[in-house]
Structure formats: C-alpha cells, structure tokens
Write a protein that holds these residues in place. Structure first.
Motif, PDB file in Angstrom:
ATOM      1  N   SER A  10       0.819  -1.209   0.000  1.00 21.80           N
ATOM      2  CA  SER A  10       0.000   0.000   0.000  1.00 21.80           C
ATOM      3  C   SER A  10       0.857   1.264   0.000  1.00 21.80           C
ATOM      4  O   SER A  10       0.392   2.341  -0.330  1.00 21.80           O
ATOM      5  CB  SER A  10      -0.907   0.000   1.227  1.00 21.80           C
ATOM      6  OG  SER A  10      -0.116  -0.173   2.389  1.00 21.80           O
ATOM      7  N   ARG A  11       2.112   1.116   0.331  1.00 24.74           N
ATOM      8  CA  ARG A  11       2.944   2.301   0.551  1.00 24.74           C
ATOM      9  C   ARG A  11       3.088   3.181  -0.684  1.00 24.74           C
ATOM     10  O   ARG A  11       2.820   4.378  -0.653  1.00 24.74           O
ATOM     11  CB  ARG A  11       4.320   1.899   1.059  1.00 24.74           C
ATOM     12  CG  ARG A  11       5.240   3.077   1.270  1.00 24.74           C
ATOM     13  CD  ARG A  11       6.556   2.657   1.859  1.00 24.74           C
ATOM     14  NE  ARG A  11       6.414   2.345   3.274  1.00 24.74           N
ATOM     15  CZ  ARG A  11       7.438   2.114   4.076  1.00 24.74           C
ATOM     16  NH1 ARG A  11       8.665   2.119   3.595  1.00 24.74           N
ATOM     17  NH2 ARG A  11       7.257   1.838   5.341  1.00 24.74           N
ATOM     18  N   ASP A  12       3.481   2.587  -1.787  1.00 20.43           N
ATOM     19  CA  ASP A  12       3.724   3.406  -2.981  1.00 20.43           C
ATOM     20  C   ASP A  12       2.447   4.062  -3.477  1.00 20.43           C
ATOM     21  O   ASP A  12       2.424   5.239  -3.803  1.00 20.43           O
ATOM     22  CB  ASP A  12       4.333   2.556  -4.097  1.00 20.43           C
ATOM     23  CG  ASP A  12       5.825   2.404  -3.914  1.00 20.43           C
ATOM     24  OD1 ASP A  12       6.349   1.323  -4.221  1.00 20.43           O
ATOM     25  OD2 ASP A  12       6.458   3.374  -3.464  1.00 20.43           O
ATOM     26  N   ILE A  13       1.370   3.304  -3.510  1.00 19.09           N
ATOM     27  CA  ILE A  13       0.153   3.857  -4.070  1.00 19.09           C
ATOM     28  C   ILE A  13      -0.403   4.955  -3.169  1.00 19.09           C
ATOM     29  O   ILE A  13      -0.953   5.952  -3.648  1.00 19.09           O
ATOM     30  CB  ILE A  13      -0.882   2.733  -4.327  1.00 19.09           C
ATOM     31  CG1 ILE A  13      -1.855   3.167  -5.398  1.00 19.09           C
ATOM     32  CG2 ILE A  13      -1.597   2.313  -3.070  1.00 19.09           C
ATOM     33  CD1 ILE A  13      -2.712   2.040  -5.899  1.00 19.09           C
ATOM     34  N   LEU A  14      -0.199   4.820  -1.836  1.00 16.09           N
ATOM     35  CA  LEU A  14      -0.696   5.849  -0.927  1.00 16.09           C
ATOM     36  C   LEU A  14       0.247   7.038  -0.831  1.00 16.09           C
ATOM     37  O   LEU A  14      -0.041   7.985  -0.127  1.00 16.09           O
ATOM     38  CB  LEU A  14      -0.954   5.263   0.464  1.00 16.09           C
ATOM     39  CG  LEU A  14      -2.250   4.454   0.547  1.00 16.09           C
ATOM     40  CD1 LEU A  14      -2.411   3.848   1.926  1.00 16.09           C
ATOM     41  CD2 LEU A  14      -3.452   5.338   0.224  1.00 16.09           C
ATOM     42  N   THR A  15       1.384   6.960  -1.523  1.00 14.49           N
ATOM     43  CA  THR A  15       2.252   8.127  -1.606  1.00 14.49           C
ATOM     44  C   THR A  15       1.948   8.875  -2.901  1.00 14.49           C
ATOM     45  O   THR A  15       1.750  10.085  -2.913  1.00 14.49           O
ATOM     46  CB  THR A  15       3.746   7.730  -1.647  1.00 14.49           C
ATOM     47  OG1 THR A  15       3.927   6.547  -0.903  1.00 14.49           O
ATOM     48  CG2 THR A  15       4.605   8.837  -1.104  1.00 14.49           C
ATOM     49  N   VAL A  16       1.907   8.132  -3.992  1.00 10.99           N
ATOM     50  CA  VAL A  16       1.741   8.744  -5.311  1.00 10.99           C
ATOM     51  C   VAL A  16       0.356   9.338  -5.503  1.00 10.99           C
ATOM     52  O   VAL A  16       0.201  10.488  -5.918  1.00 10.99           O
ATOM     53  CB  VAL A  16       2.028   7.704  -6.408  1.00 10.99           C
ATOM     54  CG1 VAL A  16       1.691   8.257  -7.772  1.00 10.99           C
ATOM     55  CG2 VAL A  16       3.488   7.286  -6.359  1.00 10.99           C
ATOM     56  N   ALA A  17      -0.695   8.556  -5.177  1.00 12.34           N
ATOM     57  CA  ALA A  17      -2.063   9.014  -5.488  1.00 12.34           C
ATOM     58  C   ALA A  17      -2.451  10.294  -4.745  1.00 12.34           C
ATOM     59  O   ALA A  17      -2.941  11.239  -5.370  1.00 12.34           O
ATOM     60  CB  ALA A  17      -3.048   7.882  -5.229  1.00 12.34           C
ATOM     61  N   PRO A  18      -2.283  10.368  -3.419  1.00 16.28           N
ATOM     62  CA  PRO A  18      -2.679  11.614  -2.741  1.00 16.28           C
ATOM     63  C   PRO A  18      -1.892  12.818  -3.236  1.00 16.28           C
ATOM     64  O   PRO A  18      -2.451  13.913  -3.399  1.00 16.28           O
ATOM     65  CB  PRO A  18      -2.356  11.333  -1.266  1.00 16.28           C
ATOM     66  CG  PRO A  18      -2.338   9.858  -1.153  1.00 16.28           C
ATOM     67  CD  PRO A  18      -1.839   9.361  -2.457  1.00 16.28           C
ATOM     68  N   LEU A  19      -0.606  12.616  -3.511  1.00 16.35           N
ATOM     69  CA  LEU A  19       0.217  13.722  -4.004  1.00 16.35           C
ATOM     70  C   LEU A  19      -0.311  14.224  -5.342  1.00 16.35           C
ATOM     71  O   LEU A  19      -0.480  15.431  -5.563  1.00 16.35           O
ATOM     72  CB  LEU A  19       1.657  13.232  -4.151  1.00 16.35           C
ATOM     73  CG  LEU A  19       2.723  14.309  -4.306  1.00 16.35           C
ATOM     74  CD1 LEU A  19       2.656  15.272  -3.146  1.00 16.35           C
ATOM     75  CD2 LEU A  19       4.096  13.666  -4.370  1.00 16.35           C
ATOM     76  N   ALA A  20      -0.609  13.261  -6.230  1.00 17.92           N
ATOM     77  CA  ALA A  20      -1.126  13.648  -7.543  1.00 17.92           C
ATOM     78  C   ALA A  20      -2.451  14.382  -7.400  1.00 17.92           C
ATOM     79  O   ALA A  20      -2.695  15.385  -8.076  1.00 17.92           O
ATOM     80  CB  ALA A  20      -1.291  12.411  -8.413  1.00 17.92           C
ATOM     81  N   THR A  21      -3.296  13.883  -6.508  1.00 17.76           N
ATOM     82  CA  THR A  21      -4.598  14.518  -6.318  1.00 17.76           C
ATOM     83  C   THR A  21      -4.433  15.942  -5.808  1.00 17.76           C
ATOM     84  O   THR A  21      -5.093  16.863  -6.282  1.00 17.76           O
ATOM     85  CB  THR A  21      -5.436  13.728  -5.302  1.00 17.76           C
ATOM     86  OG1 THR A  21      -5.399  12.349  -5.655  1.00 17.76           O
ATOM     87  CG2 THR A  21      -6.856  14.216  -5.291  1.00 17.76           C
TER      88      THR A  21
END
Lengths: 294, 553, 317
Positions: A95-106
């Motif tokens: 979950s780590r990578d996706i929860l770093t990239v997605a919120p940042l992009a949003t």
C-alpha cells in the motif's frame, strides 16, 4: 454544487456561528456509517503503509528461488510468487507506494484545477473561451490514453506518474470549480468587494475560494479514488511503479499471465486489496458529499 | 593397410591442408565425433563423408529418427504476430523470420547440433586463408513461380543484403567481412564470396543463422507479402497482417515430398492465448514458449516440449569507464555474488545451462572446457571489494527492458549484491525505450551504468565476441576497451582450424573472467510445444520452423 | 435547432483539430526514432538512416504535419510505418471490434441500470435505495483489471463457463462472438452501472415530483402508465448524456481490458502504435477516438433536445 446550507458568508461574520456549524458537520460525518466504514479501510491501509514493513513475517523483497509459486499454506497464508517471495507480506506492504503517489497527484491536480477554474470562471470572455476549448480537447480522450501517451514520451518514474495524473485531473477539477465560481460571482459579496476596489486576485482567492471550498472538497475526495484507480491501472500496463516494489498493480501486471496455469494466489489478493482501498476512499467521499449537501 | 585407413588416405590426398588438419585432430583424439562433424561441415564437407570417416575411426552415431510415412493434413501453428511487414531484407523479429522459414530456403542450414547442412548449396570450401569461399549450388531447384534457381539469384540476394543502401538487418553480420560486390558468379551453379577479411566460419553468415538470407529471384523488386516467391516447402496462399497466414504445399520442392498439405499460422498478441489455443485443440504447434509463462504447459502430458539447447542469453553489462565499476575487482565481486545453479533451477526451471561470463557457451564445440567455472563466493567477493576500496558498498542504477524473464533476473541481481553492500535501484523500461536510438548518447542500453540486454541464439559466437565487447563494437554497452581482447578476437575469427580456435577461445575466456565487463550467467533453451504424437517437426534456436516432413500423430 | 446544430458541429471540429495538433506534438517527443524502432536495435546505423530517409521522417515537423493533415482530411490515413500497409483497414477493424464490445456492454448495462435506478427512486430513502446506490458507486471505482481478473478466475478458470480470451476463433458466428465478449463486457457493466443508475434515479425522482405527474395521478391514470409515459422520458434524458460522455472511454479507453482479455480493439492499437513510434497509426487512432466522441456527443445532444421540448423550442444553451 453548493446548496442553501453553504450560503455565501461575508468575511466579517461572527466566529462562533462558523465554528458551531463546523462542529455540527463533523458530528454528522462521524455518525455516518458509510464514512466510518470507508475511513476504517483507509486507515487500515495507511497503517500498513507506515508500519507494515516492520510487522510482516517475511521480507517482502527477499527471494527464495527454490520455493517459487507455492500455493497458500500455514507458512505462507497467501502463497509465494514466481521469485519465492511471500505474497502476504507483499500485499500488506504494497500500500505504501500507491498511498504516496495518489494523494500527491490529487493534491497537485486540485491546486492546478482550482487556480485554473477560478481564472476561467471569474474572467469569462476570451480567456475562458480559449481555455475551455483546450480543456474540451483534452477531455475528449480517455484519461488512460492521455496518461499513457505522456508516459511513453516522458519515461516512467514516480515523479512523472504524479505529474501526469495531476495534469489529467486539472481540467476535470477546473470544470467543477468553474461552474461553482460562475454561480458565486453574481452574488452580493463579490459586488461589495469590487466596490471596495479589491483586485481580481484578492476577490478570487480571498472572497470566492472559501465559498466554493465544499464542492472542491467533495470533488477532491472523489478524485483521490480515481487517482488510486489510475495509478493501479498504469502500473498494470507497465508504467509507473518500478520493481521490486510490492505495489499491487505491479504485482498483478507481473503475474496475470500465470492465471491460466492455475496460480491464482499471485493476483487475487492484490486485486482484493486494490478494490478494498478504492471502495474505502469512495465511501469517505460519499460520506462527505452527504454532509456537504445536507 | 586396413580398409578404414585406405579411406582416410584417399580423403587426405584429395583434400587441402585445412581439411587435413581436421583429420589430424580427429585421429589424435583432440576432437570428439560431434565437434568433428560440426567443424567439418563448416569447412564444407558433406555429412555423409564426415560420417563415413568418423565411422572408419570407430565413432558411431546414434540412430536417426525415422521418417513418418504418408502425406496430407494441415498443421496449425500458433505464434506471435510479426512486428512489422514481412520483408526478407528488413525483418528483425522472431515471428517474422519464422514465416520466412516456411516459404524460403538458405544456402545452408544450421542444425540443432550446430553442424551445417547443405540446403540450396550442395557443397562449399574455403581457399587457403579463408578469404574466398566457393559454394556449389544444387541443380534442379525451382522457385514457386517455376523459374529455376541459378547463381544470378544467389548473387542478387546476398548482394542486396550486403548493400548499405538497402538498410538490411543482415548488415550487422556482414560488416567487415562481406561487402556489396563481394558475391560473384563463377558459373551458372557456382558462387564465390570474396571477403574483406579472413573468416573461418563464413558459411554461418549465409546459413539460417543469418535469418534474412533466404534466396530470392534475381528480379525481386519488393512487396514480398504479395506473393512470397522463394524456393521453400510451402507457398503463400493468403497473408493478413495481425491476423494470420495460410500456406499450401509446394509440389515441386527440391527436398522431396512435402508431407503436410497446408500450414495455417495464427497470430496472437502473446503467449497466453497461444497456450489456450493449444489446450483447446485449435493449434498443433506453439512456435516459441518462454519458460516462465509456459509453466502450465511444460508439465502437461498431452503436449511435448521440444527443448533445444541454445546460445540465447541475457548480458548484464557494467560500465568499465564509470563508477562504481571502473575497477575490475568490483565487477568480479558482483559476478561472484550470483548463485548460478539456483538461477537456472528457480528462474529458468532447469531449462538453461550455466554461463561462465564469456560468450563461449558450453554448447559450442570450440569452447575451452578446461577453464574453471565461476561459482558463488561471498567471502572472496567481499575481499575484492575491500581491496578495491569499496568495503562500504556502492549505489547504482540498473536499467533494463521489460522482456521475458529479465525484470525478475534484475530483481535477483539486486538482492544478490546486497551481500557485498551493493544498493541497486531498478529502472525497467519498455523494450523500445530501453534501446532508444541504439547509438551512444541516445540509448539507455548503451549509456546505462548497469543494464541487462537480451541476445538471441547464434550458431557461432562471432557476433557475441565482436559487437558487444570489441573496442570499436557498436553494441558495447560495457564500454569495454581492451587491445589484447581485440587482437585475440580477430585471430579467433580468422582461424579455420578448430584447434587454433579452441586455443584462442581459452585465452579469451580467461581474459574475460579476469576483466568481467559483462556477466553471462546462463544460456537458455529454446522451447517449442507440440501436440503429443507429432513428429518430423524441426525447429532451430534461431526461431525457424521447418514443417516439410511434419505429421500430426 | 439548425443553428444549434451548426454551432455544435463547428465546436467539435475545432476540438478535433486541437486534438490532432496535441497528438502530433506528443508524437514527435516520443523517444527513439522511426527507422530504429522498425529495424530493431541490432540493425546497422546506415540501414536506419536509409529507412528514415525513405519514409520521409527526417523532414521538418511542420512539413510532416501539413502533409499528413491534408491527406487525412481527404480520407487517406497514410501508410503504417511498421506494417508498410494502409492504416485505414487496421483502424476500421479495431474500431469494429471495440464497437462490438461496447455494444455488448451497453446492451447489458442500460436496461439493468435504468431498472435499478427507477427502483431506487421509487423506494427513495429506504434500504433498497441505499444499497443500490452504494453498490453502484463501489463497483464504479474498482479498476477494470481488478474486477476483470476476479471474473476470469471465477468464470474462466474455476467454473470454466466462459472463455478467458475475447478473441474468437476465425469464422465464429454471432453467438460465438457474443460468447467471447460476455466476460470482458462485465467489468465495463460494473464501471458504468453506478453512474447511469444514479442519473436514472435522479431523473425519476424529479419526474415523480413534477407537476405533470401529479396532474396525471389526479386525473386517475394508473401509476404504471404515469411511470411509462412521463417519468421514463425524464429518466432517459440524463442517461443519454452519460452514455455520450462514456462512449469515448468505452471505445478508446479500454487498453486495460483489451490487454487482459487479449482483444484487438482500438485502445491497444493506439498503445502498440505509441510504442512502435508508428506515427500515422497513432495519430489516426487517436483522432478516430476523438471523432467517435464528437459524433457521440452530437448524437446525444440531438436525442436530448428531441426528448426535452424545452431545448427544442427554446434557445437557451
């Protein structure tokens, strides 16, 4: 998208009413079952992202070439993948990578979209027309195609994925913001500000922005769900997160060819993880929308 | 004199020095039967002659597989879609060259055991120093349109490939050895190749190894997909890009009766649907099955896996001119961290042979087998790192392509170097992006500090020795510039005599072990899957599929 | 009405032109060069240069664009760099495939979501309503490849009811093709269901509340007649616009589904073309998707205005 309970408020309103209303809203939120369920799921995965590495039974990166593709068992509840790595440990830490990239992009997309939408909605005229045409052109294409073409051109890395998704979200959020701004700009407080000779920037960011914040908030949480969706999808078609990350989309991409051979555990659990996270975020968005719209 | 010796003396008196050296080596026991057959065939001796001589010295061959009787039937092949138009001059991909092998023939054919078999050429021989090779063509061969094959067709076909203006993929094989105009007609059925430099293995360059080199009519003017006129066992019936192609029997085939009546090739985007088609009875042959994705089918008793030891491999290069790999000790340390038997067993499921950090795969007859095999040794690796001043480890990026098992191999390398304090970051690119423009400065393949590149099978290691490792090599991702190495390779390629080749090979192998610019950890097998009961299917590790004598069980 | 149409067409054309410029620019930035991509990395540099010259890819950008756009407008989509064959048949074939899959998905999702949306509206506020809406929104957000994989595992591998590859064997008839398209269509149904059901529900609620409905009920018309004649028409309105906006996604955005189910649709054609730097194919593919979107939007607007008398006779935009 704003309704009666989010009526425009002059900046000099009494503090207590605003605070009271906020507390009321928070209470509503916390008693909504959809919000709570969603929050529970997201908090679980966020905890996994932060603490997962320390708590899992096996090193998610350690290979074991003599124990590849083992089905679920006592030692490996989710089985092992084609490099002998424990799938359970990888799903938890994935979950780590996706929860770093997605919120940042949003976040970036929201910033960009808000600025753009404010500019378009407030200025109208030529600026609005031209920008709207460009936004339309970009929205004619499915997000995945746009992201794909951008990534093939720019090469893949976490940074480019963040930028590309943020870029893809900006027009969508801009549209929502623009619509909200159009509704606001005709209202009294804006006219009052103009009479006070406040500049356009002040009017946009200090006067209008707080009042369009609720719909932006709803849109942002919805977009977060789509960001997770898009990051997972991009990982699946081979752009974005790099090996050996236990990222779920990447794992599915590497292993879905094995389904035909019967190695279902290498993809099912990652799939369920993605599904649960996006549904969780969506439930939160649903809860917030319910509260904002009364 | 015993009859066997008489035969050998007769042979000696009628053949030149080079062939005599071959006999010397055989009689002195320095060559086994397989090596003798292979090298002899390279020098142009017919397999029958070689077989007879070997037999007269007491070396008997195993039984050849029986040819199936009866004709007819349709063979359905499942393969990947060709990446671009079917143009013999330009083709560079596996599925495309397979199609060429259904309709076309070469001057000679590189068999599974690396011996050369005559095809459109009946025999060939070198001059004294290997700079002129003369090929005698088979008589009575006809193209699909009835026109007979003559030397003019061969000259036109090979010249077309050697001409830089045509932009053929084959140029990478010919450069430095055969130029435009070097192919000359001697008479209607004899062609001589005048080389720019001595080359003891030249016939491989016009064999099936050089997959563009099918012989076309001299008046070929392009648009091959239209009718695919050549001399092969099957004639084109219909070709639809991205969908499939169908072929019918060539009743006038020089190679005798063609058994199947039709061949139908269906194109797929990748291996999964091919496996499904085979399992579902919609296909009889899967052209090439990569190990990892075919695990399901490899153990299925309804199918037979034709496994060819091949020299295909992945090259793990390290930039000799950039940190942290400037010091050869660091490169050797990295090589020592790999557990090669585990790689072969776990990653390739046993379908590969261990490599010893040089292009000389064990399967090549001229490989010097006395060179010790490098094995995993963490203690020695750590010592080397300390000696090189890198006891604290290093950090670097490994750039590579998403192809076959390479991303998994990269992860295993990443884990292995952790033991000597190495921290590798992975950057896995799409294949096209990894190769980039394929020139220095514009290609991650050639510019990366560390990378893994896929190399397909070759019948002789010449290409592997030159382009990726010579100082002037165009594929030199390791930026390896070593004068001794260059000289050794030149002399290796020029030698006609297998003993000389082997001696030089030994020197090259040891030099490469010392310098380790590139890690060759395994050479993997080429797998074709067929329905149980099929026979007569001939495949090459290059990717060709010969079905002229194939029957379904 | 005519003026409205003309204005919409003009806007669509501008959008499409902008799109072509954007894609052209992006296409020239893609890494690698055409000759190299076609010949492969091991081919000689002279060969690559010769090929580039032959294809005309070493000319200035503007010249290439101008050349291309003038021919495209006349119907000549150019020749694929990779296949050395006209692009148009590839695009046509891929579009046909994508259209088939989209059609199956539509046929499944529209009746289902309309029915569910109306049902939810009729029971507004009660558990039935809530669960339909939550289920719908949850299904929407799950990535197609996730639901696709789960479906493949259940129906393709374990139960073996449906084929796991969408590409039917050559010569398959209508039902054979349908059989192969069922499984890949289901993730699409899941994605669209929530959105359409929600729109249908909102439309139905609005209609149920409207004056003309109350009038009809007061007049004594049975509820079912009221539903059919008045309410449904209202529910259809937003549905039409949703279908239009989703068409571009359904036709061109299915790279993932097409990859997962090995289906040769336009999404994967574009993807392949991007990787191979097959510029004519890429541009043609993207513009084809854009055109589909433009036509779908136009059609939707037409149907919308026909269904909604206010637009037909009014002038508000």
């Amino acid at each position: 998208m704003s309704d009666a309970s989010a009526a425009p408020r002059p900046v000099s309103a009494p503090e207590t009413t605003v605070a009271q209303e906020r507390r009321e809203r928070a209470g509503q939120l916390l008693s909504s079952p959809t919000f709570l369920t969603g929050a529970a799921i997201v908090v679980f995965w966020a905890a996994c992202a932060i603490f997962g590495h320390a708590l899992v039974p096996y090193d998610p990166l350690a290979d074991d070439m003599l124990n590849t593709l083992l089905p679920p068992s006592r030692e490996h509840p989710f089985g092992t993948d084609q490099l002998g790595r424990d799938v359970f440990s990888r799903v938890i830490t994935g979950s780590r990578d996706i929860l770093t990239v997605a919120p940042l992009a949003t976040l970036l997309g929201t910033l960009g979209g808000t600025v753009l939408g404010l500019a378009m909605g407030y200025s109208r005229g030529i600026v609005d027309e031209v920008l709207s045409r460009i936004v339309d052109a970009l929205l004619a294409l499915p997000t995945v195609i746009v992201a794909l073409l951008a990534l093939v051109a720019l090469g893949t890395s976490k940074i480019t994925v963040v930028l590309v998704i943020a870029f893809g979200f900006t027009p969508i959020i801009a549209r929502t913001v623009r619509a909200a701004v159009l509704a606001e700009r005709e209202l009294d407080y804006v006219a009052a500000a103009k009479l006070r000779l406040e500049g356009p920037l002040h009017i946009m960011f200090v006067e209008i922005l707080p009042n369009v914040a609720p719909p932006i908030l709803v849109e942002t949480t919805v977009r977060l769900g789509y960001a997770i969706f898009t990051v997972a999808t991009l990982s699946f078609i081979g752009f974005g997160i790099q090996p050996p990350s236990p990222d779920w989309g990447l794992s599915i991409s590497a292993n879905y060819g094995l389904i035909g051979g019967g190695y279902w555990w290498t993809v099912l659990f990652d799939g369920l993880a993605i599904a649960s996270l996006v549904i969780g975020v969506n439930l939160i968005a649903d809860g917030i929308e319910g509260v904002v719209n009364g | 004199m015993k009859p066997s010796h008489a035969l050998i003396e007769l042979f000696r008196s009628t053949h030149g020095e080079v062939h005599n050296q071959l006999i010397d080596s055989l009689l002195a026991g320095r060559l086994n039967r397989r090596e003798f057959m292979r090298h002899g065939s390279c020098l142009g001796l017919s397999l029958t002659t070689l077989g007879t001589i070997a037999g007269s010295v007491g070396l008997i061959a195993g039984p050849r597989s029986a040819r199936a009787a009866g004709t007819g039937g349709t063979i359905r092949v499942a393969q990947n879609a060709p990446a671009s138009a079917i143009d013999p001059v330009k083709i560079a991909d596996g599925p495309g060259l397979a199609i060429l092998s259904y309709v076309g023939d070469f001057l000679c054919f590189d068999r599974n055991d690396l011996t050369l078999e005559p095809m459109l050429a009946e025999s060939w021989s070198p001059n004294k120093d290997g700079t002129v090779w003369t090929f005698k063509l088979r008589q009575g061969v006809k193209f699909h349109n009835g026109k007979p094959l003559t030397a003019d067709d061969v000259v036109a076909s090979i010249d077309r490939l050697a001409d830089p203006a045509n932009g053929s993929n084959a140029l990478s094989a010919f450069t430095g050895y055969l130029s435009k105009g070097g192919t000359r007609k001697v008479d209607d059925h004899t062609v001589a190749f005048h080389l720019d430099a001595a080359n003891g293995s030249f016939p491989y360059l016009v064999s099936s190894d050089n997959y563009n080199a099918i012989i076309l009519p001299a008046d070929y003017a392009g648009n091959f997909e239209q009718s695919m006129i050549a001399t092969g066992p099957f004639k084109l019936e219909k070709y639809t890009p991205q969908v499939g192609a169908s072929f019918v029997r060539n009743t006038d085939y020089w190679g005798g009766q063609v058994v199947p009546e039709r061949v139908e090739a269906t194109f797929f985007a990748d291996i999964q649907p091919q496996i499904l088609a085979l399992q579902g009875g919609q296909a009889d042959v899967i052209l090439q099955a990569p190990v990892l994705q075919s695990v399901a089918v490899l153990n299925d008793p309804n199918f037979e896996v034709i496994s060819l030891p091949s020299t295909a491999h992945q090259q793990l290069h390290m930039r000799n001119d950039m940190e942290p790999f400037k010091d050869a000790r660091v490169r050797r340390a990295v090589a020592l961290t790999l557990d090669r038997p585990k790689l072969v067993q776990g990653l390739m499921k046993g379908r590969a042979k261990i490599g010893n950090d040089s292009p000389f795969a064990a399967v090549y007859p001229m490989t010097d087998k006395s060179v010790p095999q490098r094995e995993r040794n963490i203690a020695e690796a750590k010592e080397l790192m300390a000696a090189a001043g890198m006891a604290n480890g290093f950090e670097t990026t490994l750039t590579t392509e998403r192809f076959l098992e390479i991303p998994d191999y990269a992860v295993l390398v990443q884990n292995a170097v952790k033991e000597i304090g190495g921290k590798i970051n992975l950057n896995v690119l799409d294949q096209g992006a990894y190769y980039g423009d394929a020139v220095y400065g514009k290609s991650p393949w050639l510019d990366s500090v560390m990378g893994i590149t896929d190399y397909g099978h070759r019948g002789v290691p010449n290409v592997f020795l030159s382009a990726p490792l010579r100082s002037d090599g165009t594929w030199n991702g390791a930026h390896f510039k070593n004068k001794d190495y260059d000289q050794l390779v030149t002399s290796y390629i020029a030698s006609l005599d297998i003993e000389a080749q082997r001696a030089t090979a030994g020197k090259i192998q040891r030099l490469l072990l010392e310098e380790t610019p590139v890690i060759f950890s395994y050479f993997y097998d080429y797998l074709t899957v067929v329905k149980k009961g099929m026979s007569g299917v001939v495949t090459t590790a290059m990717g060709q599929l010969l079905l002229a004598k194939a029957t379904i069980g | 009405m005519a003026r409205f149409l003309l204005k919409r067409v003009a806007l669509s054309l501008i959008t499409l032109w902008l799109l072509s410029v954007i894609v052209f620019t992006a296409g020239q930035v893609l890494p690698g060069n055409v000759g190299r991509a076609m010949l492969g990395p091991f081919a000689d540099q002279r060969a690559v240069d010769a090929l580039n010259h032959e294809m005309g890819t070493d000319r200035p950008l503007l010249v290439q664009y101008g050349d291309w756009i003038s021919r495209f407008v006349q119907g000549d989509m150019g020749r694929s760099y990779a296949y050395r064959a006209p692009v148009a048949p590839f695009i046509a074939n891929a579009l046909a495939n994508s259209a088939k899959l989209a059609a199956v998905a539509f046929l499944l999702v529209v009746p289902l979501s309309l029915a569910m949306g109306v049902l939810a509206a009729l029971h507004a506020g009660r558990p039935v309503d809530r669960s339909i809406m939550v289920a719908g929104m949850s299904a929407t957000i799950v990535p197609e490849f996730v639901s696709g994989i789960i479906l493949i595992l259940i129906f393709g591998v374990w139960l073996r009811w449906l084929p796991i590859s969408a590409t039917w064997p050559p010569g398959a008839g209508f039902f054979g093709q349908l059989y192969h398209l069922l499984l890949p269509a289901i993730p699409l149904v899941l994605i669209l269901f929530g959105y359409i059901a929600r729109m249908a529900r909102a439309g139905t609620l609005e209609a149920l509340d409207a004056d003309y409905t109350r009038t009809a009920v007061l007049k004594g018309l049975p509820q079912s007649t009221v539903l059919w004649r008045h309410v449904l028409r209202n529910a259809l309105l937003p549905t039409v616009s949703v279908i239009a906006t989703q068409t571009a996604y359904l036709i061109g955005g299915l790279v993932v589904i097409e990859t997962l189910f090995r289906y040769q649709g336009i999404g994967s054609l574009i993807f392949l073309a991007a990787n191979k730097k097959d510029f004519p194919m890429l541009e043609a593919g993207v513009l084809a998707v854009g055109c589909v979107f433009a036509v779908a939007s136009l059609l939707a607007d037409l149907i919308y205005s026909w269904l909604n008398p206010r637009i037909r006779f009014g002038a508000t935009e």
